[in-house]
Design a protein around this motif. Sequence first.
Motif: not given
Length: 142
Positions: A58-68, A70-77, A79-88
Amino acid sequence: MKIVMTPLVFRQLVVANLVVPFVGLAVEIARSPGTPNAEPFTMSQGILVGIFLLLIVALVAMTIGLCLFTRWSRPAALWLTVAGLAMSVFTDNSHPTAPLAEAIYELSTLLTGAVLAAAYWSPVSRLFEPGSAEQDLADVFS
């Protein structure tokens, strides 16, 4: 010195945000002692490794989305930050982390904050919106 957040600078920031944690992981692996009597994974460790691998994809896909831009990449970034925090919270921190690796992980955290801030509150944020943002921003980035 003023840094102007151009699309190129934003993309460099996003790519650095992807690469830096892996550098920290490489430093940690290189500095950690080997365990000759390693025990097999438990079920809970296997589940955490599976979730971690999904987060990497998901992080690699989000990085590609941010570089391009895309609209979905900002919320993905976000929520992935929140998920990484929860996983920690659920990871096992029983082994000490090398100080250099810990510093690199802290840099990664700072980069994540910078990427989120730039994606939502810089002139580049308009590139994520639909429409003719590229023409509107031509004056800003020229």
